[in-house]
Design a protein around this motif. Structure first.
Motif, PDB file in Angstrom:
ATOM      1  N   SER A  35      29.953 -47.760  -3.189  1.00  0.00           N
ATOM      2  CA  SER A  35      28.588 -47.678  -2.664  1.00  0.00           C
ATOM      3  C   SER A  35      27.584 -47.350  -3.760  1.00  0.00           C
ATOM      4  CB  SER A  35      28.499 -46.631  -1.546  1.00  0.00           C
ATOM      5  OG  SER A  35      28.818 -45.336  -2.035  1.00  0.00           O
ATOM      6  N   ALA A  36      28.040 -46.680  -4.821  1.00  0.00           N
ATOM      7  CA  ALA A  36      27.141 -46.325  -5.920  1.00  0.00           C
ATOM      8  C   ALA A  36      26.586 -47.551  -6.627  1.00  0.00           C
ATOM      9  CB  ALA A  36      27.863 -45.427  -6.917  1.00  0.00           C
ATOM     10  N   PHE A  37      27.243 -48.713  -6.480  1.00  0.00           N
ATOM     11  CA  PHE A  37      26.758 -49.929  -7.120  1.00  0.00           C
ATOM     12  C   PHE A  37      25.598 -50.561  -6.360  1.00  0.00           C
ATOM     13  CE2 PHE A  37      31.046 -49.861  -9.007  1.00  0.00           C
ATOM     14  CZ  PHE A  37      30.716 -50.055 -10.338  1.00  0.00           C
ATOM     15  N   HIS A  38      25.463 -50.230  -5.086  1.00  0.00           N
ATOM     16  CA  HIS A  38      24.404 -50.872  -4.303  1.00  0.00           C
ATOM     17  C   HIS A  38      23.045 -50.349  -4.754  1.00  0.00           C
ATOM     18  CE1 HIS A  38      22.049 -52.404  -0.959  1.00  0.00           C
ATOM     19  NE2 HIS A  38      23.073 -53.186  -0.670  1.00  0.00           N
ATOM     20  N   PRO A  39      22.057 -51.233  -4.889  1.00  0.00           N
ATOM     21  CA  PRO A  39      20.743 -50.801  -5.396  1.00  0.00           C
ATOM     22  C   PRO A  39      20.036 -49.771  -4.535  1.00  0.00           C
ATOM     23  CG  PRO A  39      20.671 -53.084  -4.601  1.00  0.00           C
ATOM     24  CD  PRO A  39      22.109 -52.690  -4.675  1.00  0.00           C
ATOM     25  N   ILE A  40      20.422 -49.643  -3.267  1.00  0.00           N
ATOM     26  CA  ILE A  40      19.725 -48.683  -2.416  1.00  0.00           C
ATOM     27  C   ILE A  40      19.966 -47.249  -2.878  1.00  0.00           C
ATOM     28  CG2 ILE A  40      21.531 -48.288  -0.664  1.00  0.00           C
ATOM     29  CD1 ILE A  40      19.211 -48.465   1.411  1.00  0.00           C
ATOM     30  N   VAL A  41      21.105 -46.987  -3.529  1.00  0.00           N
ATOM     31  CA  VAL A  41      21.408 -45.623  -3.962  1.00  0.00           C
ATOM     32  C   VAL A  41      20.452 -45.169  -5.066  1.00  0.00           C
ATOM     33  CG1 VAL A  41      23.159 -44.088  -4.929  1.00  0.00           C
ATOM     34  CG2 VAL A  41      23.807 -45.798  -3.213  1.00  0.00           C
ATOM     35  N   PRO A  42      20.363 -45.874  -6.201  1.00  0.00           N
ATOM     36  CA  PRO A  42      19.394 -45.433  -7.213  1.00  0.00           C
ATOM     37  C   PRO A  42      17.954 -45.538  -6.738  1.00  0.00           C
ATOM     38  CG  PRO A  42      20.341 -47.555  -7.813  1.00  0.00           C
ATOM     39  CD  PRO A  42      21.143 -47.044  -6.657  1.00  0.00           C
ATOM     40  N   LEU A  84      30.064 -33.747  11.463  1.00  0.00           N
ATOM     41  CA  LEU A  84      29.381 -34.690  10.589  1.00  0.00           C
ATOM     42  C   LEU A  84      28.617 -35.739  11.397  1.00  0.00           C
ATOM     43  CD1 LEU A  84      32.045 -35.325   7.810  1.00  0.00           C
ATOM     44  CD2 LEU A  84      30.199 -33.632   7.864  1.00  0.00           C
ATOM     45  N   SER A  85      27.443 -36.067  10.899  1.00  0.00           N
ATOM     46  CA  SER A  85      26.616 -37.108  11.507  1.00  0.00           C
ATOM     47  C   SER A  85      26.722 -38.365  10.660  1.00  0.00           C
ATOM     48  CB  SER A  85      25.155 -36.642  11.582  1.00  0.00           C
ATOM     49  OG  SER A  85      24.301 -37.702  11.942  1.00  0.00           O
ATOM     50  N   VAL A  86      27.100 -39.476  11.285  1.00  0.00           N
ATOM     51  CA  VAL A  86      27.281 -40.746  10.580  1.00  0.00           C
ATOM     52  C   VAL A  86      26.260 -41.745  11.112  1.00  0.00           C
ATOM     53  CG1 VAL A  86      28.891 -42.586   9.981  1.00  0.00           C
ATOM     54  CG2 VAL A  86      29.738 -40.264  10.358  1.00  0.00           C
ATOM     55  N   LYS A  87      25.396 -42.239  10.232  1.00  0.00           N
ATOM     56  CA  LYS A  87      24.367 -43.197  10.637  1.00  0.00           C
ATOM     57  C   LYS A  87      24.510 -44.467   9.805  1.00  0.00           C
ATOM     58  CE  LYS A  87      21.095 -39.648  12.088  1.00  0.00           C
ATOM     59  NZ  LYS A  87      19.736 -39.081  11.930  1.00  0.00           N
ATOM     60  N   PRO A  88      24.724 -45.613  10.471  1.00  0.00           N
ATOM     61  CA  PRO A  88      24.828 -46.880   9.729  1.00  0.00           C
ATOM     62  C   PRO A  88      23.535 -47.160   8.967  1.00  0.00           C
ATOM     63  CG  PRO A  88      25.579 -47.129  12.001  1.00  0.00           C
ATOM     64  CD  PRO A  88      24.916 -45.790  11.921  1.00  0.00           C
ATOM     65  N   LEU A  89      23.675 -47.606   7.730  1.00  0.00           N
ATOM     66  CA  LEU A  89      22.514 -47.919   6.906  1.00  0.00           C
ATOM     67  C   LEU A  89      22.369 -49.423   6.708  1.00  0.00           C
ATOM     68  CD1 LEU A  89      20.178 -46.961   5.119  1.00  0.00           C
ATOM     69  CD2 LEU A  89      21.804 -46.778   3.227  1.00  0.00           C
ATOM     70  N   LEU A  90      23.418 -50.061   6.227  1.00  0.00           N
ATOM     71  CA  LEU A  90      23.388 -51.503   5.998  1.00  0.00           C
ATOM     72  C   LEU A  90      24.804 -52.006   5.817  1.00  0.00           C
ATOM     73  CD1 LEU A  90      23.978 -51.853   2.709  1.00  0.00           C
ATOM     74  CD2 LEU A  90      21.609 -51.116   2.548  1.00  0.00           C
ATOM     75  N   ALA A  91      24.928 -53.318   5.775  1.00  0.00           N
ATOM     76  CA  ALA A  91      26.230 -53.935   5.505  1.00  0.00           C
ATOM     77  C   ALA A  91      26.002 -55.106   4.562  1.00  0.00           C
ATOM     78  CB  ALA A  91      26.895 -54.395   6.793  1.00  0.00           C
ATOM     79  N   ARG A 135      12.890 -45.327   3.433  1.00  0.00           N
ATOM     80  CA  ARG A 135      11.852 -46.051   2.695  1.00  0.00           C
ATOM     81  C   ARG A 135      12.475 -47.021   1.690  1.00  0.00           C
ATOM     82  NH1 ARG A 135       9.395 -40.942   2.668  1.00  0.00           N
ATOM     83  NH2 ARG A 135      10.097 -40.566   0.531  1.00  0.00           N
ATOM     84  N   ALA A 136      13.552 -46.591   1.040  1.00  0.00           N
ATOM     85  CA  ALA A 136      14.220 -47.459   0.070  1.00  0.00           C
ATOM     86  C   ALA A 136      14.771 -48.706   0.751  1.00  0.00           C
ATOM     87  CB  ALA A 136      15.340 -46.698  -0.630  1.00  0.00           C
ATOM     88  N   LYS A 137      15.348 -48.535   1.917  1.00  0.00           N
ATOM     89  CA  LYS A 137      15.883 -49.686   2.645  1.00  0.00           C
ATOM     90  C   LYS A 137      14.762 -50.672   2.979  1.00  0.00           C
ATOM     91  CE  LYS A 137      18.387 -51.070   6.809  1.00  0.00           C
ATOM     92  NZ  LYS A 137      19.030 -50.634   8.070  1.00  0.00           N
ATOM     93  N   GLY A 138      13.589 -50.129   3.334  1.00  0.00           N
ATOM     94  CA  GLY A 138      12.477 -50.989   3.688  1.00  0.00           C
ATOM     95  C   GLY A 138      11.941 -51.799   2.525  1.00  0.00           C
ATOM     96  N   THR A 139      12.175 -51.332   1.290  1.00  0.00           N
ATOM     97  CA  THR A 139      11.664 -52.045   0.123  1.00  0.00           C
ATOM     98  C   THR A 139      12.629 -53.097  -0.410  1.00  0.00           C
ATOM     99  OG1 THR A 139      12.543 -50.406  -1.437  1.00  0.00           O
ATOM    100  CG2 THR A 139      10.320 -50.022  -0.574  1.00  0.00           C
ATOM    101  N   LEU A 140      13.874 -53.063   0.064  1.00  0.00           N
ATOM    102  CA  LEU A 140      14.846 -54.058  -0.391  1.00  0.00           C
ATOM    103  C   LEU A 140      14.483 -55.418   0.178  1.00  0.00           C
ATOM    104  CD1 LEU A 140      18.226 -52.136  -0.045  1.00  0.00           C
ATOM    105  CD2 LEU A 140      16.978 -52.645  -2.143  1.00  0.00           C
ATOM    106  N   ALA A 141      14.569 -56.426  -0.659  1.00  0.00           N
ATOM    107  CA  ALA A 141      14.219 -57.770  -0.213  1.00  0.00           C
ATOM    108  C   ALA A 141      15.135 -58.246   0.906  1.00  0.00           C
ATOM    109  CB  ALA A 141      14.273 -58.746  -1.395  1.00  0.00           C
ATOM    110  N   ASP A 142      16.427 -57.911   0.763  1.00  0.00           N
ATOM    111  CA  ASP A 142      17.394 -58.345   1.775  1.00  0.00           C
ATOM    112  C   ASP A 142      18.475 -57.291   1.877  1.00  0.00           C
ATOM    113  OD1 ASP A 142      19.710 -61.154   2.188  1.00  0.00           O
ATOM    114  OD2 ASP A 142      19.036 -59.617   3.583  1.00  0.00           O
ATOM    115  N   PRO A 143      18.238 -56.174   2.649  1.00  0.00           N
ATOM    116  CA  PRO A 143      19.195 -55.094   2.716  1.00  0.00           C
ATOM    117  C   PRO A 143      20.518 -55.490   3.310  1.00  0.00           C
ATOM    118  CG  PRO A 143      17.533 -54.853   4.413  1.00  0.00           C
ATOM    119  CD  PRO A 143      17.102 -55.972   3.542  1.00  0.00           C
ATOM    120  N   GLN A 144      20.562 -56.615   4.018  1.00  0.00           N
ATOM    121  CA  GLN A 144      21.813 -57.040   4.620  1.00  0.00           C
ATOM    122  C   GLN A 144      22.606 -57.912   3.662  1.00  0.00           C
ATOM    123  OE1 GLN A 144      22.882 -55.823   7.536  1.00  0.00           O
ATOM    124  NE2 GLN A 144      21.041 -54.582   7.566  1.00  0.00           N
TER     125      GLN A 144
END
Length: 305
Positions: free
Chosen positions: A103-110, A159-166, A296-305
């Motif tokens: 998951s650390a490779f996905h751009p949403i993390v940085p 623990l609370s688990v909330k889906p972010l993207l796939a 907010r980061a997810k909203g700025t991704l061109a294609d989070p999916q």
């Protein structure tokens, strides 16, 4: 009755105005009560702080010494008060963010971390890359506050688990592979004779289970090659020609000599989810602020999916 913080404010106002009536107006009170409080301060200290003049008051030597102390006391109080307020708003403090190796490779993390750091520069943020079981333990032991995990479900009720993207899964091939040429999509069934390198099978089985299920849906049971503890070591095995490996699409950001990446045909069900995991009911403002940064980061991704 000992001196209280308000007494320091009374004294400083009179000292700065040089006039009790003007100081009373500044403080929003009447002149007689303020005069009484100044006398009380002098009685408590056993020293005359002001010389009463016809047109106001003048500090004595003791008064000048006490003014420095009073201002210091008020400054310390106001600083402590503001520190508490900033901490309550999540503007200061510490935050430990965890991420699994893939998951650390996905751009949403940085992107989320950079957004948070820009808005809350005084928060001491650290990023820990760990295996899923280590992240879950860290959350339970309160060593980690928020984590990016791939697994979709956990049995831990706290623990609370909330889906972010796939994101889609792709295949990593050694450059000498017969299908390595070009950049077209490859069907899983075309890899039926290859050994599949698997990673983190025991500590994070989500990808392993998804890959096995997808291969069976494609009509074959995959031959399992060497197991690796992390995706980076799995890719080294691929580069050595020991097999192929199915990885999340964002892993292609890690270019390695000896490896090419290809999308998979008909892999609509073969997805790599990213979930946000935190402690259920965690009221820390710094955690809420970071969760907002993720959104907010997810909203700025061109294609989070």
């Amino acid at each position: 009755m000992a001196l209280e913080l308000r007494h320091f404010r009374y004294f400083v106002a009179v000292a700065e105005e040089g006039h009790i009536t003007r100081a009373a107006e500044r403080l929003g009170m009447q002149q007689p009560p303020l005069s009484q409080r100044i006398r009380f301060i002098e009685d408590e200290l056993g020293a005359q702080l002001f010389l009463r003049r016809a047109r106001g008051v003048e500090l004595t030597q003791a008064g000048r010494a006490f003014l420095e102390t009073a201002r210091s006391m008020l400054s310390q109080y106001e600083g402590a008060y503001e520190t508490v307020r900033r901490a309550a708003r999540g503007q200061t403090g510490r935050l430990c963010v965890g991420a699994t190796p893939t998951s650390a490779f996905h751009p949403i993390v940085p992107l989320a971390i950079r957004s948070f750091r820009d808005e809350f520069p005084q928060v001491n943020l650290t990023l820990e890359e760990r295996l899923p079981v280590e992240l879950i333990r860290g959350l339970q032991e309160k060593n980690i506050d928020v984590a990016f995990l791939r697994a979709e479900t956990f049995v831990e009720a706290e623990l609370s688990v909330k889906p972010l993207l796939a994101e889609p899964m792709i295949v990593a091939l050694p450059t000498g592979h017969k299908l390595a040429c070009g950049n077209g999509a490859i069907a899983l069934r075309d890899l039926a004779r290859d050994a599949f390198i698997v990673y983190a099978r025991q500590t994070g089985p989500a990808f392993f289970e998804a890959t096995i299920a997808a291969c069976r849906d494609a009509g074959f049971s995959p031959t399992l090659g060497q197991e690796a503890p992390r995706v980076t070591s799995a890719l080294n095995l691929v580069a050595a020609g020991l097999g192929v490996c199915v990885v999340p699409a964002s892993v292609r950001r890690m270019a390695m000599e000896g490896i090419v990446y290809h999308p998979l045909k008909g892999s609509g069900q073969l997805k790599a989810p990213i979930n946000i995991v935190s402690r259920r009911g965690d009221s820390a403002a710094v955690v809420r602020n970071f969760l907002n940064s993720i959104r907010r980061a997810k909203g700025t991704l061109a294609d989070p999916q």
